[in-house]
Design an enzyme around this catalytic site. Sequence first.
Site, short mmCIF file in Angstrom:
data_model
loop_
_atom_site.label_atom_id
_atom_site.label_comp_id
_atom_site.label_asym_id
_atom_site.label_seq_id
_atom_site.Cartn_x
_atom_site.Cartn_y
_atom_site.Cartn_z
N ILE A 125 0.70 -1.13 -0.19
CA ILE A 125 0.05 0.27 0.10
C ILE A 125 0.32 1.31 0.25
O ILE A 125 1.59 1.58 1.15
CB ILE A 125 -1.05 -0.14 0.89
CG1 ILE A 125 -1.96 -1.23 1.16
CG2 ILE A 125 -1.65 1.24 1.39
CD1 ILE A 125 -2.74 -1.58 2.45
N GLU A 167 2.48 -3.64 5.96
CA GLU A 167 1.30 -3.05 4.44
C GLU A 167 1.78 -3.65 3.37
O GLU A 167 1.63 -3.74 2.25
CB GLU A 167 1.25 -1.67 4.83
CG GLU A 167 2.54 -1.60 3.93
CD GLU A 167 3.53 -0.73 4.37
OE1 GLU A 167 4.57 0.36 4.69
OE2 GLU A 167 3.84 -0.95 5.98
#
Length: 269
Positions: A125, A167
């Site tokens: 991300i 992430e």
Amino acid sequence: MKYGYIYTLLPIIHVAVLTIFPVTFKESLSLLSITAITQIFTDYYADRLFAPEYLAIYWLQSVLALMVIWSQVSKLHMLMRLYRQAILDPLTGIYNRRMLLRLGKKNMLECRQNDKPFSVLLFDIDKFKRINDTWGHSVGDKVLTGFTTFVQSKIRKTDLFGRYGGEEFILFLPDCPSNTAIKISNRMLTAIRELKLPIDIENQSLSITTCIGISTYSENDTLASMLERADFALYKCKHSGRDCSHFHPIDLQYENDERLKIAEKISIN
């Protein structure tokens, strides 16, 4: 009389078995029902079904049966909870790194044995640290769970999706060649750009983007080498401005100094 004495031990044996081995509620109930039916049938033909001493035995065995079933259900729930904690990421509820890599390796070997393609998508991300710094870690957690739910809704039942760390997420695609993996990643990128994740702050929602590194199994590959190529491709995406995907073929080699430069530029940005 000898056989009657042996029969009287049957309920005790069944209770002992149920106490030792973890079984489901239905399995416990089924085994105890078989024991009860057998006992009632035998006592009926022995004309002692309604004898006071046997009614007391039935009552005692019923109490023990309920206690054993309760114990089994509790034990099974505890084992399942421990199992989930061992294989699932506590925040997102998907496979954690250890189980994901174990299942990914198994799928890769199965695809190799069946001469089927196998691809890896490594997600990261974009600028997730900025989300945490701006909105707080609770919002960051909502972004991770929302992203997880979204990806799960877009993949096949045969695909493997899990959290690689922080992430970063991995999607293993069995029976998926490189050209299809690239198309899937492009569709994912488009859909993620349009995704609105609610953060429960003044009815606001966040938009996110991702980088996706792609690799596909080649001869003599290992899961580690595939992930390494996907990781190199991910660095290439970040170097190219993020919000994109990149496929790393087996014959493409990045020089070490190039990767260091990419990493340095990322840290500066």
